[in-house]
Structures are given as structure tokens and as C-alpha cells.
Design an enzyme around this catalytic site. Structure first.
Site, PDB file in Angstrom:
ATOM      1  CB  CYS A 195      -0.947   0.083   1.193  1.00 25.48           C
ATOM      2  SG  CYS A 195      -2.028  -1.326   1.363  1.00 25.48           S
ATOM      3  NE  ARG A 246       4.537   1.895  -0.171  1.00 26.77           N
ATOM      4  CZ  ARG A 246       5.583   1.608   0.587  1.00 26.77           C
ATOM      5  NH1 ARG A 246       6.795   1.800   0.125  1.00 26.77           N
ATOM      6  NH2 ARG A 246       5.419   1.133   1.797  1.00 26.77           N
ATOM      7  CD1 TRP A 306      -0.037  -6.414  -2.987  1.00 21.52           C
ATOM      8  CD2 TRP A 306      -0.245  -6.946  -0.838  1.00 21.52           C
ATOM      9  NE1 TRP A 306       0.315  -7.737  -2.840  1.00 21.52           N
ATOM     10  CE2 TRP A 306       0.197  -8.090  -1.538  1.00 21.52           C
ATOM     11  CE3 TRP A 306      -0.444  -7.048   0.548  1.00 21.52           C
ATOM     12  CZ2 TRP A 306       0.448  -9.313  -0.914  1.00 21.52           C
ATOM     13  CZ3 TRP A 306      -0.199  -8.262   1.170  1.00 21.52           C
ATOM     14  CH2 TRP A 306       0.249  -9.382   0.435  1.00 21.52           C
ATOM     15  CG  ASN A 325       1.634   0.948   4.142  1.00 18.33           C
ATOM     16  OD1 ASN A 325       1.378  -0.236   3.963  1.00 18.33           O
ATOM     17  ND2 ASN A 325       2.854   1.426   4.115  1.00 18.33           N
ATOM     18  N   GLY A 326      -0.356  -0.773   6.420  1.00 19.68           N
ATOM     19  CA  GLY A 326       0.056  -1.564   7.579  1.00 19.68           C
ATOM     20  C   GLY A 326      -1.047  -2.513   7.997  1.00 19.68           C
ATOM     21  CD  GLU A 361      17.111 -12.954  -7.785  1.00 18.01           C
ATOM     22  OE1 GLU A 361      16.611 -13.515  -6.803  1.00 18.01           O
ATOM     23  OE2 GLU A 361      16.715 -11.856  -8.206  1.00 18.01           O
ATOM     24  CE  LYS A 417      13.904 -10.829 -10.302  1.00 20.61           C
ATOM     25  NZ  LYS A 417      14.448 -10.841  -9.012  1.00 20.61           N
ATOM     26  CD  GLU A 472      10.057 -11.464  -8.890  1.00 17.69           C
ATOM     27  OE1 GLU A 472       9.444 -10.962  -7.942  1.00 17.69           O
ATOM     28  OE2 GLU A 472      11.290 -11.346  -9.025  1.00 17.69           O
ATOM     29  CG  HIS A 475      18.225 -37.375  -4.169  1.00 23.43           C
ATOM     30  ND1 HIS A 475      18.563 -38.644  -3.757  1.00 23.43           N
ATOM     31  CD2 HIS A 475      19.396 -36.744  -4.445  1.00 23.43           C
ATOM     32  CE1 HIS A 475      19.885 -38.770  -3.752  1.00 23.43           C
ATOM     33  NE2 HIS A 475      20.410 -37.631  -4.177  1.00 23.43           N
ATOM     34  CE  LYS A 499      11.471  -2.721  -5.658  1.00 25.09           C
ATOM     35  NZ  LYS A 499      12.221  -3.773  -6.360  1.00 25.09           N
TER      36      LYS A 499
HETATM   37  O1  M6R Z   1      12.974  -4.830   0.166  1.00 21.78           O
HETATM   38  P1  M6R Z   1      13.584  -6.168   0.423  1.00 21.78           P
HETATM   39  O2  M6R Z   1      14.910  -6.344  -0.256  1.00 21.78           O
HETATM   40  O3  M6R Z   1      13.684  -6.490   1.890  1.00 21.78           O
HETATM   41  O4  M6R Z   1      12.592  -7.207  -0.218  1.00 21.78           O
HETATM   42  C1  M6R Z   1      12.784  -8.581  -0.056  1.00 21.78           C
HETATM   43  C2  M6R Z   1      11.972  -9.360  -1.072  1.00 21.78           C
HETATM   44  O5  M6R Z   1      10.610  -9.095  -0.916  1.00 21.78           O
HETATM   45  C3  M6R Z   1      12.384  -9.011  -2.504  1.00 21.78           C
HETATM   46  O6  M6R Z   1      13.746  -9.261  -2.712  1.00 21.78           O
HETATM   47  C4  M6R Z   1      11.567  -9.830  -3.525  1.00 21.78           C
HETATM   48  O7  M6R Z   1      11.860 -11.177  -3.415  1.00 21.78           O
HETATM   49  C5  M6R Z   1      11.881  -9.289  -4.911  1.00 21.78           C
HETATM   50  N1  M6R Z   1      10.975  -8.241  -5.243  1.00 21.78           N
HETATM   51  C6  M6R Z   1      11.858 -10.321  -5.956  1.00 21.78           C
HETATM   52  O8  M6R Z   1      12.239  -9.781  -7.180  1.00 21.78           O
END
Ligand code: M6R
Length: 608
Positions: A2, A27, A75, A101-102, A481, A485, A488, A504, A603
Site C-alpha cells: 500500500c 507498492r 495491496w 498502510n500496515g 534467483e 525472476k 514472479e 532424488h 514491492k
Molecule cells: O525490500 P527487500 O529487499 O527487503 O525485499 C525482499 C523481497 O521481498 C524481494 O527481494 C523480492 O523477493 C523481490 N521483489 C523479488 O524480485
């Protein structure tokens, strides 16, 4: 999670609120709303879906005239993303309106009490409880009502509030959710993040936990929970709005992928002085470093993946035992910490709820903490004993790229610093590693040159059902990673496996044509991973490999190969991740996905 904005000043509020919300849409983006105080009192407009819908519905805000207002992009946590649950939320007679937000953790208890006093609720949100609770305590003095609800609410909140009795005034308060105040010409603003105010001012105040701000056109006053006035100094933001705009790229993600050479250089160069590694922010001399016997790296998501790589780097170069934990696990697993432990929290946003909680847990046990953080002034940056900033600049795309790359660099620097202090590296070897570090920005630039080749290849996999990533050691960390990528942003199911683990269980998922991406940057493990590639290939898989230049041998087993320039075994992640970021991006682009705002994500994850 949010985004909130607020404005009070000489200009029409609604267009400024919408403009700010566009900057915060990363956000959360399942609904949006604004409330504006105009001649006819407070008017609210809100709509399910992207901000564009609200923008069009209100004719760019023209339908809500007035010079004070608050806005929200959501969100969803409590209640489905629909018009009713969208913020802002009113109290019972529509004289108080709130954006939030929260999460108010005790909202059900508060709701029950309020219902007992005759209050009725129309949404499923915790935020409506805030509005009604304010109503309950309000006796004409907004500040008093706000401090009263602060004593009653548990959880996290950044709130923007308008009171009908107090035209031309916006109130704001925060606890464990980010909030800044912008001091503009002819008007003042609140926002969850700096890009929302940058068009109007670079002078911002960071609001601390449990502080309240009262904004009018000409004034900003801060209070603590005891209603005492606070004196705060503004900070000047060192970058301008263009850093948070697409600048001709189709997506922020692509722009940020291409910004990596610069982001890496900006993070690296200030810490390399006269052939030495200087990390002043660490505030530890060599003797203090030698007193550290164990490192815990704690983070979430991609930041955690950088930690998985760094475990190999810290243990390999500095010979210091290193554990890597997901923050959401670390905080509940009663880790064994003592005065010889360093807890390193890694976070782009500096606001991730689990990472923040892990930091607080470590601090509560008197353990030394270091934040590796991108957002200046964020909660983790403020609360960690020391903070080492990654200088990636604003990262807007939900899928991280340049922040990830700079987190790796910060950890290489730290590992070399520890190796140096612990006398684990002869001078000439250290000089060799520093020389390799200096080459990384140009080498990343070279790998980016594979764009066309990768895009063409990616277009063949738009209909893929599953894509697997395999590797060993650091290559496994890179695979994790690469897989994240891809999934997501493209919504294609993908998993990363330590290459030796496939047999396994997972190998049963390989079918004719399944794509397996193999990462081979660790020369001593080439043969082992090649064996695993042979295993999947003989079961019908199509194999893409990412490997070091010079390892042409791999072409006998892989169907498609991307080569990365030569570096030492510890720094390969910085180069090998680039083609995987591009692969994920181009698959998502080809599928027509909303690359910068993937479904269900946000984000910064400020909820547990
Ligand atoms: O803001 P942060 O680095 O703490 O966020 C951690 C994860 O939410 C963040 O790295 C997330 O996995 C990425 N947006 C993925 O691309």
C-alpha cells in the site's frame, strides 16, 4: 504494501494525489482511492483495479475540487480487492476519513468493542476500525484523538487523516510502516516513499515511529505520543525525479537491468581507496572484526538469495562460519547468538516486516547488527547499529535487478574486508580480487550485449508449463534467483535445484521438451553439473547453459549457451544473473504480462 499520499497547499489536491499515487503504485495496485476536502466537505472517489481507472473516473481528479486531500493505492490484506474495501475509509458520519498502510493486529477486538457501542461497519478492512476508533475518541481535538488511538492499536500503521472540523489540515502518523513529509513551495505533502513528492520538493522529513505530523499550507508541526512538539531537521534528497521515471524504456525492469553497471560502480567505487577496501560505515576496526566468530545473513526473497551466494564468499575468502536465514524463519527459530556474532540484514526497501523483526530480535539480544539497505532513512537503515548503503538509486519494478546486484557487491566488499582483517588473504591475492571487482561494471555491460539472442530464445518458451534451474554451490544460488525472476513476472512454474538433488525426486517432472537452465560458473564443479545435464537431456529436456567463456566443452551437452566473461569463482553471480534476468523479462514481455507490476505482489512487503 500500500502507498499513501497527502497534500495541502495552494493547488488543487486531486491531481497531485493521483500523480503521487502513480509513483507509489509499485507498492500495491489492486484498488485506489482519494479523499479531497472541498467546498462541499470531504468527497471520496475509489475504484477497484489499477489507478488509471480512478484517474479516468475522476477526470484526472477534476471531479474532486479542493486543496487538501489524501490518497491510497492498495495491496489487499483484510478483505478482497473491491470498491468497498478500497481506501479511504470514513467514520460513521463521514466527518473523519483515513488512508492506511500496515496492519492493525487487534482490529477484531477493537471492532467488537465498537460494535458493542453501536458502531456499524461496511467494509472488511482493519482501516475502517481506525476511522471509527478516531470517531469514538474525537472531541474536537484531532491530536488528542490520534494519540488515544495510538495507545489502543497494535500492529503497524502509516495513516493520513482528514477531519471535517479542520479544513486545510492533513494529519499523519506512523508506527512500523514508512512515511515521509515533503516540505514544498506553497504546499506540503505526506507519502510512503520519496518519489511521490520529488516533483514538488527534495526537502523531506523522515517521521520516526509513533510520531505525528500536522500539515497545513504553510506549516508542518511534529508531535510525539505525549502531544509534545518535536523539532526535526529536514533531509535533502540527492537524486531527482528522472531517476524514478522510465526514461524511454518500455518497463522499469528493463531500465533497471540496464542501470546495473552504474549501480554496481556507485556501490563499489567509494569503498575502494588506494588499493584498499574501506567501509567506514562498518565502524569496526580490524581487532573488532577479529572478535566476530560467526556471521548470520538474514533477508527475504532475492535479498536472501544474495546471502546464499555470500555464505560461499565469506566462508571461502574470510574463513568465517556464515549462516544464511530467511528472516521469516530466523525470527521464530531461537537462533544461537552471542557477543561474537554479527547479524547482517539485507533489504532493498529497508521496510520488509520479517527482516525488520529479525533485526529487532538480534538487537534485543545485544548482538551487533549491520544493515545492507538501499532506501536511505528506511526503518532497517535507522535501527541497525550500522548501515552500509547500496547505491542502486530508486528501484521501482517489483522484480529486483539492480538492488540485487548491488547487494552482492556490498557483500563481496564486506567479505574481503573481513578476509583482510582476519589475515586470510596475502596482499597480492587481495589486489587480484580488487582488480576483479573493478572489472565487474564493464563485464556486466558486455553480458547485456546478449539482448537479442536471449529475447529470441525466450520467445520459444512463452507456452512453457515448467522451467527448472540447476547448479551447484554459488551456481545453485544463482539458479534460485534466476528461477524467482522468471516465475514472479511470467507466472510460469519454475523451481531451482541443487543439481545433485534432481535425481532424488524432481527428475520425474522432466518431460520431452522441458527447459532446464543449467548454471556452470564454478570450474571445479563443471563435470558434476554436466552429468546432471546429461541426465535430464536423456529424458527429453532441452538445456540452456550459462557458463564462463572458455568452457566450450558445455556445447556438447547444452542446446543453447550464454557465456559470461572471466572473473574469479566468488564473483560469478554478478555476471551470470544478467542473462537470467533478461530471460525472465523477455518471457514475461512475450506473454504480455504486466512486467513491472506482477499479480498478487508488491514491492515492499511490510506485512508478516
Ligand atoms: O525490500 P527487500 O529487499 O527487503 O525485499 C525482499 C523481497 O521481498 C524481494 O527481494 C523480492 O523477493 C523481490 N521483489 C523479488 O524480485
Amino acid at each position: 504494501m500500500c502507498g499513501i499520499v497527502g497534500y495541502v497547499g495552494e493547488n488543487q489536491a486531486a491531481p497531485i494525489l493521483l500523480d503521487g499515487l502513480y509513483k507509489l503504485e509499485y507498492r500495491g495496485y489492486d484498488s485506489a482511492g482519494i479523499a479531497v476536502y472541498g467546498e462541499e466537505g470531504i468527497k471520496v472517489a475509489k475504484a477497484r483495479g489499477r489507478l488509471k481507472i480512478l484517474d479516468e473516473m475522476t477526470h484526472g481528479g477534476a471531479m474532486l475540487p479542493g486543496t487538501a486531500g489524501i490518497g491510497h493505492t492498495r495491496w489487499a490484506t483484510h478483505g478482497a480487492p473491491n470498491d468497498v474495501n478500497a481506501h479511504p475509509h470514513f467514520n460513521r458520519d463521514e466527518s473523519i476519513v483515513v488512508v492506511h498502510n500496515g496492519i492493525i493486529e487487534n482490529y477484531l477486538k477493537l471492532k467488537k468493542k465498537l460494535e458493542g457501542k453501536g458502531y456499524q461497519f461496511c467494509s472488511e478492512t482493519d482501516t475502517e476500525v481506525v476511522a471509527q476508533l478516531l470517531d469514538y475518541y474525537y472531541d474536537g481535538d484531532p491530536l488528542k484523538a490520534i494519540t488515544k488511538i495510538m495507545h489502543r492499536m497494535e500492529g503497524s500503521y502509516a495513516l493520513g487523516i482528514l477531519f471535517k472540523d479542520h479544513p486545510g489540515t492533513v494529519y499523519a502518523v506512523r508506527k512500523d510502516s514508512p512515511l515521509i513529509v515533503g516540505h514544498g513551495q506553497g504546499g506540503n505533502l505526506i507519502a510512503s516513499d520519496v518519489p511521490a513528492v520529488l516533483k514538488y520538493t527534495r526537502s523531506v522529513y523522515f517521521i520516526e515511529n509513533e510520531e505525528i505530523a500536522k500539515l497545513t499550507k504553510d506549516d508542518i508541526t511534529f508531535y510525539n505520543i505525549d502531544e509534545e512538539v518535536l523539532v526535526k531537521e529536514p533531509s535533502e534528497i540527492g537524486w531527482d525525479i528522472s531517476a524514478a521515471e522510465k526514461g524511454g524504456y518500455e518497463h522499469f525492469m528493463l531500465k533497471e537491468i540496464y542501470e546495473q553497471p552504474k549501480a554496481i560502480a556507485d556501490t563499489l567505487n567509494p569503498r575502494l581507496k588506494d588499493g584498499r577496501i574501506v567501509i567506514e560505515e562498518l565502524k569496526m576496526d580490524d581487532e573488532e572484526i577479529r572478535q566476530i566468530h560467526k556471521i548470520f545473513i538474514v533477508a527475504c526473497g532475492s535479498a536472501y538469495h544474495t546471502g546464499v551466494t555470500s555464505k560461499y564468499v565469506f566462508e571461502g575468502l574470510a574463513r568465517i562460519p556464515t549462516e544464511v536465514d530467511l528472516a521469516s524463519e530466523f525470527r521464530y527459530r531461537n537462533p544461537i547468538l552471542d557477543e561474537h556474532t554479527l547479524v547482517v540484514i539485507i533489504s532493498q526497501s529497508g521496510e520488509t516486516a520479517d527482516s525488520l523483526a529479525a533485526l529487532r530480535l538480534a538487537k534485543s539480544q545485544g548482538v551487533r547488527t549491520l544493515g545492507i539497505v538501499n532506501v536511505v532513512g528506511s526503518s532497517i537503515a535507522r535501527e541497525a547499529d550500522n548501515v552500509m548503503y547500496t547505491w542502486a538509486g530508486p528501484e521501482i519494478a517489483v522484480a529486483t535487478t539492480k538492488a540485487y546486484s548491488t547487494q552482492l557487491i556490498a557483500q563481496y566488499l564486506l567479505a574481503l574486508k573481513f578476509a583482510q582483517a582476519r589475515r586470510m588473504l596475502p596482499e597480492e591475492e587481495l589486489a587480484g580480487y580488487i582488480a576483479d571487482l573493478r572489472k565487474i561494471p564493464d563485464q556486466v555491460e558486455m553480458v547485456l550485449g546478449n539482448k537479442e539472442k536471449i529475447q529470441k530464445f525466450a520467445n520459444r518458451y512463452l507456452a512453457a508449463k515448467d522451467i527448472f534451474f540447476i547448479g551447484r554451490g554459488i551456481d545453485y544460488a544463482i539458479s534460485m534467483e534466476g528461477s524467482l525472476k522468471l516465475k514472479e513476472i511470467s507466472y510460469i512454474h519454475s523451481d531451482a535445484y541443487a543439481a545433485g538433488e534432481l535425481k532424488h525426486g524432481t527428475i520425474s517432472l522432466i518431460e520431452e521438451g522441458t527447459l532446464v537452465v543449467a548454471v556452470l560458473t564454478q570450474a571445479e564443479l563443471y563435470k558434476k553439473t554436466i552429468s546432471n545435464m546429461v541426465e535430464v537431456r536423456s529424458r527429453g529436456a532441452f538445456v540452456m547453459a550459462v557458463t564462463n567463456s572458455g568452457n566450450q566443452e558445455v556445447e556438447k551437452t547444452a542446446d543453447f549457451v550464454i557465456y559470461i566473461p572471466e572473473t574469479n569463482r566468488y564473483f560469478t553471480n554478478s555476471l551470470a544473473i544478467i542473462p537470467l534476468q533478461m530471460f525472465g523479462y523477455y518471457v514475461a514481455l512475450g506473454k504480455g504480462c504486466d512486467v513491472d507490476k506482477p499479480r498478487n505482489l508488491a514491492k515492499s512487503v511490510t506485512v508478516e
